[in-house]
Design an enzyme around this catalytic site. Structure first.
Site, PDB file in Angstrom:
ATOM      1  CG  ASN A  48     -50.674 -36.107  31.056  1.00  0.00           C
ATOM      2  OD1 ASN A  48     -51.183 -36.611  30.054  1.00  0.00           O
ATOM      3  ND2 ASN A  48     -51.026 -36.451  32.285  1.00  0.00           N
ATOM      4  CG  HIS A 137     -59.718 -35.233  36.422  1.00  0.00           C
ATOM      5  ND1 HIS A 137     -59.227 -34.937  37.671  1.00  0.00           N
ATOM      6  CD2 HIS A 137     -58.863 -36.131  35.887  1.00  0.00           C
ATOM      7  CE1 HIS A 137     -58.117 -35.621  37.874  1.00  0.00           C
ATOM      8  NE2 HIS A 137     -57.871 -36.355  36.812  1.00  0.00           N
ATOM      9  CD  GLU A 181     -61.780 -32.900  32.210  1.00  0.00           C
ATOM     10  OE1 GLU A 181     -60.948 -33.221  31.348  1.00  0.00           O
ATOM     11  OE2 GLU A 181     -62.294 -33.721  32.990  1.00  0.00           O
ATOM     12  CB  SER A 185     -58.030 -35.740  31.051  1.00  0.00           C
ATOM     13  OG  SER A 185     -59.092 -36.450  31.641  1.00  0.00           O
ATOM     14  CG  ASP A 210     -59.595 -29.125  34.789  1.00  0.00           C
ATOM     15  OD1 ASP A 210     -58.536 -28.855  34.196  1.00  0.00           O
ATOM     16  OD2 ASP A 210     -59.709 -30.086  35.557  1.00  0.00           O
ATOM     17  CG  HIS A 213     -55.273 -32.632  29.911  1.00  0.00           C
ATOM     18  ND1 HIS A 213     -54.195 -33.486  29.968  1.00  0.00           N
ATOM     19  CD2 HIS A 213     -56.074 -32.956  30.957  1.00  0.00           C
ATOM     20  CE1 HIS A 213     -54.347 -34.312  30.990  1.00  0.00           C
ATOM     21  NE2 HIS A 213     -55.475 -34.012  31.603  1.00  0.00           N
ATOM     22  CE  LYS A 241     -52.960 -32.920  34.182  1.00  0.00           C
ATOM     23  NZ  LYS A 241     -52.476 -34.112  34.890  1.00  0.00           N
TER      24      LYS A 241
HETATM   25  C1  LIG Z   1     -58.727 -32.581  33.750  1.00  0.00           C
HETATM   26  C2  LIG Z   1     -57.791 -32.736  34.889  1.00  0.00           C
HETATM   27  N1  LIG Z   1     -57.901 -31.914  35.952  1.00  0.00           N
HETATM   28  C3  LIG Z   1     -57.075 -32.013  37.007  1.00  0.00           C
HETATM   29  C4  LIG Z   1     -56.079 -32.952  37.040  1.00  0.00           C
HETATM   30  C5  LIG Z   1     -55.190 -33.061  38.243  1.00  0.00           C
HETATM   31  O1  LIG Z   1     -54.018 -32.376  38.032  1.00  0.00           O
HETATM   32  P1  LIG Z   1     -52.696 -32.783  38.856  1.00  0.00           P
HETATM   33  O2  LIG Z   1     -52.108 -33.940  38.146  1.00  0.00           O
HETATM   34  O3  LIG Z   1     -51.862 -31.552  38.820  1.00  0.00           O
HETATM   35  O4  LIG Z   1     -53.133 -33.139  40.240  1.00  0.00           O
HETATM   36  C6  LIG Z   1     -55.893 -33.807  35.951  1.00  0.00           C
HETATM   37  C7  LIG Z   1     -54.772 -34.773  35.973  1.00  0.00           C
HETATM   38  O5  LIG Z   1     -54.831 -35.875  35.636  1.00  0.00           O
HETATM   39  C8  LIG Z   1     -56.786 -33.709  34.865  1.00  0.00           C
HETATM   40  O6  LIG Z   1     -56.676 -34.557  33.838  1.00  0.00           O
END
Ligand SMILES: Cc1ncc(COP(=O)(O)O)c(C=O)c1O
Length: 394
Positions: A48, A137, A181, A185, A210, A213, A241
């Site tokens: 990422n 997620h 989101e 993701s 969220d 990404h 990321k």
């Molecule tokens: C949509 C989403 N939110 C939160 C996270 C978590 O983030 P982090 O990797 O910083 O814990 C991810 C990571 O995979 C994600 O894809």
């Protein structure tokens, strides 16, 4: 046998028999957009690190400088004595860049969503109604669980369905929250933030987005799809990321952030993010607003991959971003395809249940501005060669 190992082994065997057992495999970063795995160089399409910042010299230098000046650990949690001026400076900067009154750092994106959403729901009370995209997620799913709320799921990325669900429950008591989101993701598609904002306004619902990404990649100056859009109550994003390091933020009103600093266990009961990470974040925030060239290259890579895949007959779901899935369906077939690609120098992992719904296993390709045109061409060529192989494993 060590205690409970029978239980653990049975679950591992179950997963093995379904083609769902996972393991960690070490890699060594090498070259631009590449890694060495088991001694072999591979083009990496699973990271990422969308802008290539994880290996940018400015981030490494500033991480080292912060470490040398302030130490390698913050030494305490934020409310004890772990808050450095650098935490406060980054929080002020993120708030400004995201267009909110205030922001708060957290140790990781997972921790942010699980803990912040859980806290909001706990305080919203037992009759709170949480409306969540069905593909949210894991961290958001756990946030709902921590808050003791069973979410009302709307069909993936369908604001129309969300509107129906909100309207059907219009007579119920309780506060409303909508959580989704902005860039998904796994499917690489985008939520319609303006439509969600309008629904939130109509139903007086708290809107939680969220941006894990999208941060760094989309929106004006790379500040995500919510930046500058009215009606978003909380924007969450990560530094892990596109921003090339680690940690996360939530941004919102001053009152919201003050409230979370007093109530959110994932902020209160954990050691503050360490100085080298703050240094890397600070450098990334210097660079990201000016990286329009890299963002344009990334978008062009994604277009080229989607066009190439369409010619092969590959379904890329609703992808419109740097995340391009190739839908396979069967988990064993997705694994076989990933193995075949790896044998040809392409690292792209199979994503299987429970990360994705049953029968939607896929290869998730994550593109980066660190890839060059030759890497993108190789990816499409190798997919053309390997795509028929998935049938043999199914
Ligand atoms: C949509 C989403 N939110 C939160 C996270 C978590 O983030 P982090 O990797 O910083 O814990 C991810 C990571 O995979 C994600 O894809």
């Amino acid at each position: 046998m060590p205690r409970f190992d029978d239980l653990f082994a049975a679950e591992l065997d179950r997963r093995e028999s379904l083609g769902l057992r996972r393991t960690t495999v070490p890699v060594v970063p090498a070259g631009r957009g590449g890694v060495v795995r088991d001694g072999r160089p591979l083009l990496n399409f699973s990271s990422n690190d969308y802008l290539g910042l994880a290996r940018h010299p400015l981030l490494a230098e500033r991480a080292a400088a912060y470490g040398a000046r302030l130490g390698t650990g913050a030494g305490a949690s934020r409310l004890v004595c772990g808050t450095l001026e650098a935490h406060a400076a980054i929080e002020a900067r993120v708030a400004r860049l995201k267009g909110h009154e205030a922001a708060m750092l957290l140790a990781s994106g997972w921790q942010a969503n699980a803990s912040v959403l859980g806290t909001l729901l706990r305080f919203a009370g037992p009759d709170a109604l949480l409306f969540a995209d069905e593909l949210n997620h894991s961290s958001l799913v756990h946030g709902a669980r921590l808050g003791g709320v069973k979410p009302v799921l709307f069909r993936h990325n369908q604001a129309g369905h969300l509107a129906e669900l909100l309207a059907e429950r219009a007579g119920l008591p309780g506060r409303r929250l909508i959580v989704t989101e902005s860039v998904f993701s796994i499917d690489g598609d985008r939520a319609d933030i303006a439509a969600l904002g309008a629904l939130a306004a109509e139903h007086d619902a708290f809107l939680y987005i969220d941006e894990a990404h999208a941060t760094g990649v989309l929106g004006a100056r790379g500040m995500g799809l919510t930046a500058g859009v009215a009606g978003v109550d909380l924007a969450m994003g990560t530094f892990s990321k596109a921003l090339g390091s680690f940690g996360a933020y939530v941004a919102g009103s001053r009152t919201l952030i003050d409230f979370l600093q007093n109530t959110c266990a994932g902020f209160i009961y954990t050691t503050a993010p360490p100085p080298p990470v703050l240094g890397a974040i600070d450098a990334a925030l210097d660079l990201v607003p000016g990286m329009d060239g890299e963002r344009a290259l990334l978008a062009a890579h994604a277009d080229a991959v989607r066009e190439g895949f369409a010619r092969i007959g590959i379904d890329t779901a609703g992808s419109t971003t740097q995340i391009v899935p190739a839908l396979v369906g069967d988990a064993a077939a997705a694994l076989a395809l990933a193995d075949a690609l790896r044998a040809r120098g392409v690292l792209a992992v199979a994503i299987r249940p429970p990360t994705v719904p049953a029968a939607t296993s896929r290869i998730r390709f994550a593109l980066s501005a660190a890839h060059d045109a030759a890497a993108i061409e190789k990816l499409v060529d190798e997919m053309r060669a390997c795509w028929p192989l998935r049938r043999m494993a199914a």
